[in-house]
Structures are given as C-alpha cells and as structure tokens.
Design a protein around this motif. Structure first.
Motif, short mmCIF file in Angstrom:
data_model
loop_
_atom_site.label_atom_id
_atom_site.label_comp_id
_atom_site.label_asym_id
_atom_site.label_seq_id
_atom_site.Cartn_x
_atom_site.Cartn_y
_atom_site.Cartn_z
N VAL A 223 0.90 -1.16 0.00
CA VAL A 223 0.00 0.00 0.00
C VAL A 223 0.93 1.20 0.00
O VAL A 223 2.13 1.06 0.25
N PRO A 224 0.45 2.39 -0.27
CA PRO A 224 1.35 3.55 -0.28
C PRO A 224 2.14 3.68 1.02
O PRO A 224 1.58 3.65 2.12
N GLY A 225 3.45 3.77 0.88
CA GLY A 225 4.35 3.92 2.02
C GLY A 225 4.81 2.62 2.63
O GLY A 225 5.61 2.63 3.57
N VAL A 226 4.35 1.48 2.10
CA VAL A 226 4.71 0.17 2.63
C VAL A 226 5.20 -0.70 1.49
O VAL A 226 4.45 -0.97 0.54
N THR A 227 6.46 -1.15 1.57
CA THR A 227 7.14 -1.79 0.45
C THR A 227 7.65 -3.17 0.82
O THR A 227 8.14 -3.39 1.93
N ALA A 228 7.55 -4.09 -0.12
CA ALA A 228 8.08 -5.44 0.05
C ALA A 228 9.58 -5.43 -0.21
O ALA A 228 10.05 -4.85 -1.19
N VAL A 229 10.35 -6.09 0.67
CA VAL A 229 11.80 -6.12 0.59
C VAL A 229 12.27 -7.57 0.41
O VAL A 229 11.87 -8.45 1.18
N ALA A 230 13.09 -7.82 -0.59
CA ALA A 230 13.61 -9.16 -0.83
C ALA A 230 14.53 -9.57 0.32
O ALA A 230 15.52 -8.90 0.60
N THR A 231 14.20 -10.67 0.99
CA THR A 231 15.01 -11.19 2.09
C THR A 231 15.09 -12.71 1.98
O THR A 231 14.58 -13.44 2.83
N PRO A 232 15.75 -13.22 0.95
CA PRO A 232 15.78 -14.67 0.71
C PRO A 232 16.70 -15.41 1.68
O PRO A 232 17.64 -14.84 2.23
N GLY A 233 16.41 -16.68 1.85
CA GLY A 233 17.26 -17.55 2.65
C GLY A 233 16.44 -18.41 3.58
O GLY A 233 16.54 -19.63 3.57
N HIS A 234 15.61 -17.76 4.42
CA HIS A 234 14.72 -18.56 5.27
C HIS A 234 13.81 -19.39 4.37
O HIS A 234 13.67 -20.60 4.55
N THR A 235 13.15 -18.75 3.42
CA THR A 235 12.66 -19.38 2.21
C THR A 235 13.24 -18.57 1.06
O THR A 235 13.61 -17.40 1.25
N LEU A 236 13.27 -19.15 -0.11
CA LEU A 236 13.93 -18.45 -1.22
C LEU A 236 13.15 -17.23 -1.68
O LEU A 236 13.73 -16.28 -2.20
N GLY A 237 11.82 -17.24 -1.47
CA GLY A 237 11.01 -16.10 -1.89
C GLY A 237 10.55 -15.22 -0.75
O GLY A 237 9.65 -14.40 -0.94
N HIS A 238 11.17 -15.35 0.41
CA HIS A 238 10.74 -14.58 1.59
C HIS A 238 10.83 -13.08 1.32
O HIS A 238 11.81 -12.58 0.77
N LEU A 239 9.77 -12.36 1.73
CA LEU A 239 9.74 -10.91 1.63
C LEU A 239 9.50 -10.30 3.01
O LEU A 239 8.56 -10.69 3.70
N SER A 240 10.34 -9.36 3.40
CA SER A 240 10.08 -8.55 4.59
C SER A 240 9.36 -7.29 4.15
O SER A 240 9.01 -7.11 2.98
N VAL A 241 9.11 -6.39 5.10
CA VAL A 241 8.33 -5.19 4.82
C VAL A 241 9.05 -3.98 5.40
O VAL A 241 9.48 -4.01 6.56
N ARG A 242 9.14 -2.93 4.60
CA ARG A 242 9.65 -1.66 5.10
C ARG A 242 8.56 -0.61 4.95
O ARG A 242 7.96 -0.47 3.88
N ALA A 243 8.30 0.10 6.04
CA ALA A 243 7.28 1.14 6.04
C ALA A 243 7.91 2.44 6.51
O ALA A 243 8.72 2.44 7.44
N GLY A 244 7.52 3.55 5.90
CA GLY A 244 8.10 4.83 6.27
C GLY A 244 7.05 5.89 6.46
O GLY A 244 5.99 5.87 5.81
N SER A 245 7.34 6.81 7.36
CA SER A 245 6.47 7.97 7.59
C SER A 245 7.36 9.14 7.96
O SER A 245 7.94 9.17 9.04
N GLY A 246 7.51 10.09 7.04
CA GLY A 246 8.42 11.20 7.27
C GLY A 246 9.84 10.70 7.40
O GLY A 246 10.33 9.93 6.57
#
Length: 332
Positions: A223-246
C-alpha cells in the motif's frame, strides 16, 4: 480504541531507547516452530473492544511518525531446547551455548513467540502474517483486545508460506479477514501452490484463497508507504516489509531476522528452518546493517513479545555483530 473500524488518531508518546536485552530473562526466549500443516478450524474467541490502556495483554502499539505499528501476539508454543534449532551451525554449538548463558537466556524448557503486525498508515490497516490458526492461534482474540475487528483489515500481506504465518487466513474454510485484499510475493506463492502434494495449510489458505491474492515482486508497494523487501534464505522467496512515515521508518523482518540473540550476535549463524542457511545469514547481515544505518524501528516474528525496538552494532571487536534493544514498555 472506541471505533474499531478505523485506525486510531491518538499518538503515543516517544519511547526512550535503552539496552534492556538482559532484562528479557526466560520470558524473552525465542524458540523455533516447525511450520504447521493444518488450516485454522476454529478461532479463539475475540474479546470485546473496550476502553483501557494503549497496550496490554497480547497487543502493543508503537507510534512511528504518522503511522502506528501494532504487534499482536498469536501466543506461544513450548519448545524443549533452543539448540540446535535457533543456532544450527554444527561446529558452533558451544559458542552459541556460551552466548545464551552470558545473557541469562534459558537454553531449555522455553517457548516460541509468534508476532503478526498490524500497520495503520495512510488511512489503511495492513496485517502482516496471520499466525498459526486453529485452536492454538491467539491472533483473533488479541485483535479483539486491541479493539481491532478482523473485518476492518483492508490488506493482508504474507511474508512466506510456512504454516505459522498462513494458518490464520481461514476459519472453518472461510476467510478470516473478509474485507481484505491478500498480497504475497509471486515466487513464494508459486513455490507453495505448485507442489505435487501441498500440505493442508497451503491447500486451505493459499490455494483455497487463490482468487483473493495479488502477487507482487520484491520492491513493489503493498500500500502507499509500505514496500516489500527481498530477504531470501529462510525461504527463497521470503519478503520482509519496510514502512516509512516522514523521517521515521520500520522494518518488519518476518522470519528473515532469525533469533533475537544468536542470529544477531553471531555472524554467519543460521537456523534449522532456513532453506538456505548461508544465504539467510548473508541476508541478515544486510538487513541488520540497513536497520542500523537508517535508524529503523524493527520487529521480528519470533522475537520475544512485545517484539519491537531497535538494533545496534556491538563494536569493532565483533565485526558484523548486532544487538536487539527492545522498546521500553509504555502503558499509555
């Protein structure tokens, strides 16, 4: 909050950062959970929303810029021993055991924590991972204690396909979050749903809800301001999340961070459920460094509840070594 259909407007006061890791003790021990292979059959009964403390039994709100992160516990599960699961390198067992002892963290007869996260950002309410489901899952009950109706969740994001992350997507064969758009990484979704014999959790919660899912690539906006981050290894397609505000930001690690102590302290450490241990360890170094460099708040799925705080480097003598600083608990 009084209106469970929309995010709260009331900011929480800023928290002081302290090195309180040693205060976690036995209650703070994170342990591993085998991916569950069953769908949710019956939800825990949701407690009614009521006026009360900002934070409490099973939920913790943290204001970050103009957004609010709410860690919502799915409960705990017993585990007989931390090693070798949470520190799996066979040649480093004595080293890991010494670190557990140094920090007064019990190595046996402990529990594993499960910590989905709700982000209230830009008028949206995003749930990241859904817990175990079934009779053991506590997510629905703790959402209720926090004053959050499951129907008010407009987006559900799944970091990866292990059962303790997808099990809460359905209840008795129906979507637990009926109003939500479901989002997952394309590679991760395809991996689990195209297996010859997918497990029961995948059948019920991914294949059964296939039409609800939007599949995305690393770097895409959830959603706006919330982005999927590639973090492979635990599973090969694992995605973490980065969210920002100001100028403020948060990294929701999912399972990419591993253990709250061993994975941070010991460069190259991997866990027993990592698909590719060496890759997972490299990913951890990258995201730990990013969190420190950018001053991000962080939360890990299996960190000890309330599972939110910051990271810091341990110094030049321990190159690549980090430490988790839990936020000091605020009641109001």
């Amino acid at each position: 909050m009084s209106d469970s259909s929309r995010p709260s407007d009331t900011p929480a006061p800023p928290l002081n950062r302290r090195d309180t890791l040693r205060l976690l003790g036995v209650a703070g021990l994170v342990t591993a959970a085998a991916p569950l292979v069953r769908a949710q059959t019956a939800p825990a009964t949701a407690a009614p929303a009521a006026a009360g403390p900002l934070n409490g039994n099973g939920f913790y709100r943290q204001r970050i810029g103009d957004m609010t992160a709410i860690v919502v516990s799915d409960g705990t599960a017993p585990l007989a021993a931390v090693l070798p699961t949470w520190g799996a390198n066979p040649d480093r067992q004595a080293e890991f055991a010494e670190t557990l002892a140094e920090y007064h963290v019990a190595a046996t007869n402990t529990v594993n924590h499960f910590n989905p996260v709700v982000l209230e950002v830009g008028g949206r309410r995003v749930l990241i991972d859904t817990g175990r489901g079934g009779t053991g899952g506590q997510l629905v009950a703790n959402l209720g204690r926090a004053g959050i109706d499951p129907a008010s969740i407009d987006t559900v994001f799944i970091t990866h396909g292990h059962g303790d992350h997808i099990g809460g997507l359905t209840t008795n064969g129906q979507p637990t979050f009926p109003s939500a758009r479901h989002v997952m990484g394309s590679a991760e979704f395809q991996f689990w749903t195209t297996q010859a014999n997918p497990n029961a959790a995948v059948q019920a919660n991914l294949i059964g809800l296939r039409d609800r899912f939007t599949l995305i690539q690393p770097g895409a906006e959830i959603v706006p301001g919330v982005t999927a981050v590639a973090t492979p290894g635990h599973t090969l397609g694992h995605l973490s999340v980065r969210a920002g505000s100001g100028n403020a930001g948060l990294m929701v690690f999912g399972d990419a961070a591993g253990h709250f102590l061993l994975s941070l302290r010991h460069r190259g450490a991997y866990i027993g459920f990592d698909t590719d241990g060496a890759l997972a360890a490299r990913t951890r170094q990258r995201i730990f460094n990013e969190a420190v460099e950018d001053g991000l708040w962080v939360t890990g799925y299996h960190f000890p509840f309330h599972a939110i705080g910051h990271l810091r480097r341990q110094g030049l003598r321990l190159l690549g070594s980090y430490e988790y600083e839990p936020a000091v608990w605020q009641w109001s």
